[in-house]
Design an enzyme around this catalytic site. Structure first.
Site, PDB file in Angstrom:
ATOM      1  N   ASP A  57      32.405 -17.311 -26.992  1.00 17.10           N
ATOM      2  CA  ASP A  57      31.439 -17.611 -25.928  1.00 17.10           C
ATOM      3  C   ASP A  57      31.454 -19.032 -25.362  1.00 17.10           C
ATOM      4  O   ASP A  57      31.406 -19.212 -24.163  1.00 17.10           O
ATOM      5  CB  ASP A  57      30.011 -17.352 -26.440  1.00 17.10           C
ATOM      6  CG  ASP A  57      29.794 -15.915 -26.893  1.00 17.10           C
ATOM      7  OD1 ASP A  57      30.754 -15.137 -26.931  1.00 17.10           O
ATOM      8  OD2 ASP A  57      28.639 -15.581 -27.219  1.00 17.10           O
TER       9      ASP A  57
ATOM     10  N   GLU B  73      28.311 -15.881 -40.425  1.00 16.81           N
ATOM     11  CA  GLU B  73      28.965 -15.547 -39.151  1.00 16.81           C
ATOM     12  C   GLU B  73      30.198 -16.436 -38.950  1.00 16.81           C
ATOM     13  O   GLU B  73      31.260 -15.962 -38.571  1.00 16.81           O
ATOM     14  CB  GLU B  73      27.959 -15.743 -38.001  1.00 16.81           C
ATOM     15  CG  GLU B  73      28.481 -15.285 -36.642  1.00 16.81           C
ATOM     16  CD  GLU B  73      27.465 -15.477 -35.525  1.00 16.81           C
ATOM     17  OE1 GLU B  73      26.379 -16.043 -35.767  1.00 16.81           O
ATOM     18  OE2 GLU B  73      27.757 -15.046 -34.395  1.00 16.81           O
TER      19      GLU B  73
HETATM   20  C1  DGY Z   1      25.531 -13.463 -27.766  1.00 12.75           C
HETATM   21  O1  DGY Z   1      24.502 -13.010 -27.275  1.00 12.75           O
HETATM   22  O2  DGY Z   1      25.574 -14.482 -28.440  1.00 12.75           O
HETATM   23  C2  DGY Z   1      26.757 -12.715 -27.667  1.00 12.75           C
HETATM   24  O3  DGY Z   1      27.865 -13.390 -28.128  1.00 12.75           O
HETATM   25  C3  DGY Z   1      26.986 -12.109 -26.343  1.00 12.75           C
HETATM   26  O4  DGY Z   1      27.816 -11.061 -26.647  1.00 12.75           O
END
Ligand code: DGY
Length: 425
Positions: free
Chosen positions: A167, A396
């Site tokens: 992201d 994570e």
């Molecule tokens: C989030 O909301 O952090 C996700 O990575 C989007 O998929």
């Protein structure tokens, strides 16, 4: 990690999978991600397959039950109501029978399905399930090249950073400057209520994520329009490397199962994609780089996305250089492999995809490095991954310098990867 510990680690990993299991799909983690995510599910199925083959197939079948009519497989399926996540279905408004997001994610399904088939004890059952999934995966691959490669270069673009799965990678910093923030609806983030804000994307990034969602929504999620209408079009080598690998794997599986047309179509996608990937190679960086499709220029950002093509079949010389780059990163960190070159000024050891270690990436690098004749480096990555689990649990992601667990806790795909590391390699 000694062999004696293996049953205990596997038992702990299975507990995580079980906790997050919703019956037909698995959530990535409670709180932060309460729905089904596309590539999380496909990678999770690998771990499930060792203990419950039927459940593993169902994970992927559930995802593909929500494929769009044009072939796109969405990145989130909102199976149930839960307002603990933002942006939820009320923001996406994709008008699907079961609400979904309107963008996609890395195409790991083809790779996962081939592996599930090869691992299956009952080949007759597995072959029926694989045969039912093959045309759907083929349609998704076709969708990528039809809608995200309009000039037929053999390389697909992502139109939203969330599609890459990485992201807030440094890769997107420059192209993101073109994405405006005016006109976005007021919003309240939920991710920072579940995870430490210093480990998550910034507000400036979230504003742009949402501008893109609103922009695509205003175009009624019409994939014939979205690519060209997006101010963010980036050709990510990691994303393309995964797609090329999935096409090659589906070609091979389809051949085995007598689906010759699917085999041929995917073989030719893989061959073209593989050649085109080479246009992203940077000799100076010893890795592949993203290309900004709007400017046509390579982006000077040494992220893990440029190492991930080793998961596909790349030239031996480039695989060797990628191995050397990984070794250089390893020498600068306690845990491997950081998601960005630690010697670069924007490297941030705790912030999501700007430095931390991710086990799913380690898994893909490891698998590719073994195929490329680098088993020792692969073994070092595996050892480092398992050391992280022992010291910090199933997080994570992890700080590559301290090993601290970061982001969400008791994370499904981390647990699935540990099972994969221990059982397969
Ligand atoms: C989030 O909301 O952090 C996700 O990575 C989007 O998929």
């Amino acid at each position: 990690m000694s062999l004696i510990e293996k049953p205990e680690v596997i038992a702990r990993a299975l507990e995580v999978l079980k906790e997050n299991d919703q019956g037909d799909y698995t959530i990535p983690t409670k709180g932060l991600y309460p729905f089904q995510w596309n590539w999380d599910s496909c990678l999770t199925a690998l771990g499930q397959a060792f203990y419950d083959e039927d459940r593993a197939w169902r994970e992927i079948e559930t995802l593909f039950a929500h494929q769009w009519p044009d072939g796109m497989v969405p990145h989130i399926v909102f199976h149930v109501f839960n307002d603990g996540y933002f942006p939820g279905p009320g923001v996406w408004r994709t008008n699907r029978p079961v609400e979904t997001s309107g963008i996609t994610q890395p195409a790991v399904a083809g790779f996962a399905v081939r592996r599930l088939y090869e691992r299956a004890k009952d080949k007759a059952k597995a072959s029926a399930r694989a045969k039912a999934l093959l045309p759907k995966i083929d349609a998704w691959h076709r969708w990528f090249y039809d809608h995200r490669d309009p000039k037929r270069e053999g390389l697909v673009a992502i139109i939203h950073p969330w599609e890459s799965g990485r992201d807030n990678s440094i890769d997107w910093d420059e192209p993101f400057e073109r994405v405006p923030t005016d006109g976005i609806d007021p919003y309240e983030r939920r991710d920072t209520q579940h995870a430490d804000p210093s480990e998550r994307p910034t507000k400036a990034q979230y504003d742009r994520y949402l501008w893109l969602v609103q922009h695509f929504r205003s175009l009624n999620w019409d994939n014939a329009k979205l690519h060209d209408a997006s101010p963010f079009q980036v050709v990510d080598p990691g994303f393309n490397g995964i797609l090329v690998r999935a096409c090659a794997d589906i070609a091979s599986l389809a051949e085995t199962l007598g689906e010759h047309e699917i085999a041929e179509a995917n073989r030719s996608r893989a061959e073209k994609g593989q050649k085109a990937l080479e246009t992203l190679w940077s000799e100076a960086h010893g890795q592949y780089l993203c290309r900004d499709r709007i400017t046509g220029k390579l982006i000077d950002s040494a992220s893990i996305g440029g190492l991930m093509p080793v998961f596909a079949k790349i030239p031996a010389d480039h695989a060797r250089k990628i191995a050397a780059t990984i070794r250089r990163h390893m020498a600068a960190t306690r845990f491997s492999v950081p998601s960005h070159d630690p010697s670069k000024p924007r490297f941030d050891q705790r912030r999501y995809w700007r430095g931390p270690v991710w086990l799913i990436v380690n898994f893909m690098l490891m698998d590719g490095l073994i195929a490329a004749g680098e088993p020792e480096l692969a073994a070092t990555i595996k050892d480092s991954s398992l050391k992280l689990i022992r010291e910090s649990g199933f997080a994570e992601y992890y700080d590559p310098l301290t090993g601290d667990p970061l982001g969400g806790a008791r994370f499904t795909w981390t647990a699935a990867m540990v099972i994969e590391f221990m059982e397969e390699y």
